[in-house]
Write a protein that holds these residues in place. Structure first.
Motif, mmCIF file in Angstrom:
data_model
loop_
_atom_site.group_PDB
_atom_site.id
_atom_site.type_symbol
_atom_site.label_atom_id
_atom_site.label_comp_id
_atom_site.label_asym_id
_atom_site.label_seq_id
_atom_site.Cartn_x
_atom_site.Cartn_y
_atom_site.Cartn_z
ATOM 1 N N ARG A 14 8.914 48.986 38.178
ATOM 2 C CA ARG A 14 9.472 49.342 39.093
ATOM 3 C C ARG A 14 8.927 48.838 39.772
ATOM 4 N NH1 ARG A 14 7.436 53.601 42.341
ATOM 5 N NH2 ARG A 14 5.668 53.762 40.792
ATOM 6 N N ASN A 15 7.942 48.304 38.996
ATOM 7 C CA ASN A 15 7.367 47.509 40.808
ATOM 8 C C ASN A 15 7.600 45.032 40.219
ATOM 9 O OD1 ASN A 15 6.288 49.017 42.675
ATOM 10 N ND2 ASN A 15 4.021 49.069 41.459
ATOM 11 N N LEU A 16 7.977 45.682 39.234
ATOM 12 C CA LEU A 16 8.729 43.764 39.292
ATOM 13 C C LEU A 16 9.524 43.129 39.657
ATOM 14 C CD1 LEU A 16 7.862 41.229 37.008
ATOM 15 C CD2 LEU A 16 9.947 42.261 36.003
ATOM 16 N N LEU A 17 9.445 42.162 40.180
ATOM 17 C CA LEU A 17 11.034 41.404 40.890
ATOM 18 C C LEU A 17 11.061 39.923 40.419
ATOM 19 C CD1 LEU A 17 9.449 42.137 44.904
ATOM 20 C CD2 LEU A 17 10.768 43.581 43.515
ATOM 21 N N ILE A 18 12.041 39.890 40.297
ATOM 22 C CA ILE A 18 12.579 38.424 40.006
ATOM 23 C C ILE A 18 12.952 37.701 40.921
ATOM 24 C CG2 ILE A 18 13.807 37.339 38.149
ATOM 25 C CD1 ILE A 18 13.110 40.321 36.015
ATOM 26 N N SER A 19 12.676 36.613 40.552
ATOM 27 C CA SER A 19 12.757 35.342 41.522
ATOM 28 C C SER A 19 14.798 34.937 41.772
ATOM 29 C CB SER A 19 12.341 33.950 42.054
ATOM 30 O OG SER A 19 12.918 33.163 42.862
ATOM 31 N N GLU A 20 15.763 35.008 42.535
ATOM 32 C CA GLU A 20 16.250 35.035 42.458
ATOM 33 C C GLU A 20 17.539 33.236 42.141
ATOM 34 O OE1 GLU A 20 19.031 36.229 45.854
ATOM 35 O OE2 GLU A 20 17.592 34.935 47.276
ATOM 36 N N THR A 21 16.089 32.164 42.517
ATOM 37 C CA THR A 21 16.640 31.197 42.459
ATOM 38 C C THR A 21 15.878 30.577 40.993
ATOM 39 O OG1 THR A 21 14.447 30.262 44.088
ATOM 40 C CG2 THR A 21 16.737 30.513 45.089
ATOM 41 N N ALA A 22 14.922 31.298 40.324
ATOM 42 C CA ALA A 22 14.637 30.997 39.053
ATOM 43 C C ALA A 22 15.739 30.147 38.095
ATOM 44 C CB ALA A 22 13.432 32.019 38.374
ATOM 45 N N HIS A 23 15.020 29.553 36.784
ATOM 46 C CA HIS A 23 16.661 28.987 36.335
ATOM 47 C C HIS A 23 16.190 30.028 35.067
ATOM 48 C CE1 HIS A 23 18.178 25.280 38.405
ATOM 49 N NE2 HIS A 23 17.370 25.965 38.695
ATOM 50 N N VAL A 24 17.544 30.136 34.495
ATOM 51 C CA VAL A 24 17.850 30.800 33.043
ATOM 52 C C VAL A 24 18.134 29.993 31.918
ATOM 53 C CG1 VAL A 24 19.482 32.053 32.236
ATOM 54 C CG2 VAL A 24 18.901 32.332 35.032
ATOM 55 N N THR A 25 17.647 30.360 30.864
ATOM 56 C CA THR A 25 17.480 29.926 29.802
ATOM 57 C C THR A 25 18.639 30.271 29.564
ATOM 58 O OG1 THR A 25 14.470 29.531 29.631
ATOM 59 C CG2 THR A 25 16.016 29.286 27.146
ATOM 60 N N MET A 26 19.610 29.840 28.591
ATOM 61 C CA MET A 26 20.659 29.445 27.917
ATOM 62 C C MET A 26 20.188 29.557 26.359
ATOM 63 S SD MET A 26 22.062 30.876 30.868
ATOM 64 C CE MET A 26 23.547 30.840 29.997
ATOM 65 N N PRO A 27 21.384 30.347 25.755
ATOM 66 C CA PRO A 27 21.310 30.172 24.041
ATOM 67 C C PRO A 27 21.710 27.966 24.048
ATOM 68 C CG PRO A 27 23.057 31.807 24.518
ATOM 69 C CD PRO A 27 22.567 30.956 25.788
#
Ligand code: IMP
Length: 455
Positions: free
Chosen positions: A103-116
């Motif tokens: 529940r206490n995990l937050l993820i930055s909306e501006t982090a970049h996403v690794t794609m296939p």
């Protein structure tokens, strides 16, 4: 020389790796995060791997800060990280299946996403490099950061917006397919399949996504204790490591400010973590590498196999030149020395005090990679202690030779050793001095002469 517990307020602390990664930061941050309200991971992606052992249970975490094991601690994956959502969801599932709340995990909306396509390009380009390969983890880290720099990356906030994601992925996959097909002779990706897969990930991650820099700032204002957890290590830093044999982010302490989105004035302490010897995974120069039996002994006793890739780590003696460099580049206040017990059976222990570079003594890490590759270690040999240390809980319990070894390292690097770790469990630790509330290293200097560790 007594054992202290760290239960006072933590202040804002950065914990970094002082070597080539795998120094045991997971255990040290886990230990310190007992008194942290917030733990922030600020760079890297699923190339990292933290193994934490709690009550005999082993947790392997790649992205989620080890602070998640403390129920009250808020964990933030900051904007300087790159997120592989499939792996992150597997970690969430693993924790939840063990009744650990996420529940206490937050993820930055501006982090970049690794794609296939990042993973495919990472592996294909490594293969193409042949003998010049970097030895990456093959997790798509370099290509994800490359897209970030090129300003074509997909961020978490794009993932959360189905319309935008669809448009961006159609455009991006069209151009990545040209690279996959024409450059690497690989089959193209089906954009619709990727979009479908990633929209599912988005639904699962949505409740955790926030403006993380704002959350951290709010925590600072509320005088919460924040621990910034580095992944990899100083020598793998894109700017300050053994380029090109580095990762694509900034594990050094300065990277915490950029990657978390906080100003340097918010940081109170910087703690480095170093093994009592050295390891390195992947390619690249490693002056103190031991080829032969002793290397195998350290590898076996230290269980030196990568958490992420399972690769055998290269093992070597402690290198105080890179240690001093880590002190400088990170502005370390103190050091945690881990895995001292791995040296328990060693007859004689070598420490690299300087390099020989073309017949000249070199005490500073050479930033020129070609020079570094030519450096020969100059060793000082110390006697081993030939006694188990894994049950030692105070400095007084340690054999004299082990204490001398630690003192020697502290003096060479001009940094106090605050923590000594003698095994994977939380209790296999000696807190020499309070790493958070002891004097700042900068204040230890009087009239220009350093006062070294009180070990
Ligand atoms: P990449 O980060 O996968 O691009 O790999 C680049 C270099 O960093 C390779 O030598 C990897 O072995 C090394 N590396 C990446 N992550 C870690 C880590 O967590 N520990 C140790 N080495 C790492």
């Amino acid at each position: 020389m007594s054992t202290l517990t760290i239960d006072k307020p933590l202040a804002n602390v950065i914990v970094i790796g002082a070597q080539w990664g795998d120094e045991g930061k997971g255990k040290i941050t886990d230990l310190l995060s007992k008194s942290a309200d917030v733990v922030v991971r600020y760079q890297g992606g699923v190339n990292a791997g933290h193994t934490v052992v709690v009550k005999g249970q082993t947790f392997k975490l790649h992205l989620i800060p080890s602070g998640i094991l403390h129920p009250e601690t808020q964990c933030i994956i900051g904007s300087g990280t790159v997120i592989d959502p499939g792996v992150l969801i597997q970690e969430l599932d693993q924790l939840e299946s063990l009744n650990i709340s996420t529940r206490n995990l937050l993820i930055s909306e501006t982090a970049h996403v690794t794609m296939p396509y990042h993973r495919l390009i990472d592996r294909a380009s490594e293969e193409r490099r042949g003998i010049h390969k970097i030895g990456t983890t093959g997790r798509g880290i370099g290509p994800t950061y490359a897209d970030k720099s090129e300003r074509t990356g997909i961020r978490v906030l794009d993932l959360m917006d189905a319309v935008s994601l669809r448009q961006q992925l159609h455009r991006t996959i069209a151009s990545k397919n040209v690279i996959l097909e024409k450059l690497y002779d690989l089959p193209p990706l089906d954009p619709e399949a990727v979009i479908e897969e990633y929209l599912e990930y988005a639904d699962r991650l949505r409740p955790h996504v926030v403006d993380s820099s704002l959350k951290i700032y709010e925590a600072v204002q509320r005088r919460r204790n924040i621990l910034f957890e580095g992944a990899q290590g100083t020598l793998l830093d894109l700017d300050h490591g053994t380029y090109p044999y580095v990762t694509s982010s900034n594990p050094v302490a300065g990277g915490a400010c950029v990657g978390a989105g906080v100003g340097p004035t918010m940081i109170d302490r910087v703690i480095g973590v170093a093994k009592a010897y050295t390891t390195r995974v992947g390619e690249g120069p490693f002056p103190t590498e031991i080829h032969g039996e002793m290397g195998e002994i350290l590898c076996d006793r230290g269980a030196e196999f990568g958490t992420t890739t399972g690769r055998k780590r290269r093992c070597g003696w402690f290198d105080a030149v890179i240690g001093r460099y880590a002190v400088r580049i990170n502005g370390l206040d103190c050091l945690a020395v881990t895995k001292l017990d791995v040296l328990d059976e060693v007859e004689e222990i070598k420490v690299c005090v300087a390099y020989d570079l073309d017949g000249k003594r070199c005490e500073d890490f050479p930033s020129n990679a070609r020079h570094f590759a030519q450096c020969q270690p100059i060793y000082k040999t110390l006697p081993g202690w030939k006694r188990p240390t894994d049950q030692c809980r105070t400095l007084d319990d340690l054999p004299r030779q082990a204490l001398d070894y630690l003192k020697f390292l502290a003096e060479l690097m001009e940094v106090p050793i605050a923590i000594v770790s003698l095994g994977a469990s939380r209790d296999q630790t000696i807190i020499v001095e309070d790493p958070i509330h002891g004097p700042k290293r900068a204040l230890l200097y009087t009239n220009g002469s350093p006062i070294t560790a009180e070990v």
